[in-house]
Design an enzyme around this catalytic site. Structure first.
Site, PDB file in Angstrom:
ATOM      1  N   LYS A 293       0.852  -1.189   0.000  1.00  8.38           N
ATOM      2  CA  LYS A 293       0.000   0.000   0.000  1.00  8.38           C
ATOM      3  C   LYS A 293       0.890   1.241   0.000  1.00  8.38           C
ATOM      4  O   LYS A 293       1.786   1.362   0.844  1.00  8.38           O
ATOM      5  CB  LYS A 293      -0.856  -0.032   1.268  1.00  8.38           C
ATOM      6  CG  LYS A 293      -2.191   0.647   1.166  1.00  8.38           C
ATOM      7  CD  LYS A 293      -2.938   0.373   2.478  1.00  8.38           C
ATOM      8  CE  LYS A 293      -4.334   0.867   2.447  1.00  8.38           C
ATOM      9  NZ  LYS A 293      -4.950   0.765   3.781  1.00  8.38           N
TER      10      LYS A 293
HETATM   11  C1  E4P Z   1      -8.342   1.606   3.791  1.00 12.03           C
HETATM   12  O1  E4P Z   1      -7.538   0.847   3.314  1.00 12.03           O
HETATM   13  C2  E4P Z   1      -8.147   2.322   5.066  1.00 12.03           C
HETATM   14  O2  E4P Z   1      -7.427   1.478   5.920  1.00 12.03           O
HETATM   15  C3  E4P Z   1      -9.425   2.650   5.772  1.00 12.03           C
HETATM   16  O3  E4P Z   1     -10.557   2.267   5.025  1.00 12.03           O
HETATM   17  C4  E4P Z   1      -9.490   4.002   6.383  1.00 12.03           C
HETATM   18  O4  E4P Z   1     -10.722   4.132   7.050  1.00 12.03           O
HETATM   19  P1  E4P Z   1     -11.014   5.260   8.139  1.00 12.03           P
HETATM   20  O5  E4P Z   1     -11.288   6.544   7.428  1.00 12.03           O
HETATM   21  O6  E4P Z   1     -12.232   4.774   8.867  1.00 12.03           O
HETATM   22  O7  E4P Z   1      -9.792   5.350   9.015  1.00 12.03           O
END
Ligand code: E4P
Length: 227
Positions: free
Chosen positions: A93
């Site tokens: 990522k």
């Molecule tokens: C996606 O890969 C992220 O880890 C995640 O969806 C972020 O979500 P949040 O805005 O609830 O922290």
């Protein structure tokens, strides 16, 4: 340009968590296609990053996103090298920055899965697709929090990707509730990642519970048994 309908075999469900018990529980339903983590979720788990990522990769067959924390391309590549050795199903990522997309291009050219995260505009998603991203993660919940409509962003990205037949999968992230999931499916997003409690909420309906109660009451009155 006239778009031809994209063939989408299924909508994939990823769990957005680093909690192993929750992942095991969802994997047992047979409906879990992958997992996404981020540095905040790793911190919340209180676990060692490498160790917990290895354990998650052993539970699910599908992609498990593990995020780099460097901001420059050279160090991102070094971190990615360490992370991709954890397991074959690790998906690196990277943030949606110039260096993140340089890293994305280098890794995907080399056959490594990449999830480009922190996407908040359709133009950013266009860049991620041009960089060969396997997944792009638009954050709908945080977009909503910021006074925008997160699902409009997904609609725009779907349109653009279909216009040019980009193969990058739209991974709807920052999902907060079941309506985000419903809208994602209506739009034709490829993947959604949600906290376990949102995935569990998809199963629930008050009329399902009420219906089961009624059927069981009537069944009991027959005095019969199946087994
Ligand atoms: C996606 O890969 C992220 O880890 C995640 O969806 C972020 O979500 P949040 O805005 O609830 O922290």
């Amino acid at each position: 340009m006239v778009s031809s309908p994209k063939v989408i075999p299924t909508m994939k469900f990823f769990a957005d968590t680093a909690e192993l018990d929750d992942i095991r529980d969802l994997a047992a339903t047979g409906l879990l296609d992958g997992v996404t983590t981020n540095p905040s979720l790793i911190a919340k788990s209180g676990r060692d990053f490498m160790e917990v990522t290895r354990e998650i990769c052993a539970i699910v067959d599908g992609p498990v996103s593990a995020e780099v924390v460097a901001l420059d391309h050279a160090t991102m590549m070094k971190e990615a090298e360490v992370l991709r050795r954890i397991a074959d199903n690790v998906c690196i990522k990277v943030p949606l920055t110039v260096d993140g997309l340089k890293t994305c291009k280098a890794l995907t050219d080399d056959g490594t899965m990449v999830n480009v995260t922190l996407c908040f505009s359709a133009n950013q998603a266009l860049l991620a697709a041009k960089a060969g991203a396997t997944f792009v993660s638009p954050f709908v919940g945080r977009h909503d929090d910021n006074g925008m409509d997160g699902m409009d962003l997904i609609r725009d990205i779907r349109l653009i990707y279909d216009n040019y037949a980009f193969e990058t999968e739209i991974l709807v992230a920052s999902v907060r509730h079941v309506v985000h999931v419903l809208e994602s499916a209506r739009i034709g997003a490829d993947v959604m990642t949600a906290p376990p409690k949102v995935i569990h909420a998809l199963f629930n309906h008050v009329l399902t519970d009420k219906g089961i109660d009624g059927f069981l009451k009537d069944w009991a009155s027959t005095g019969q048994s199946i087994l």
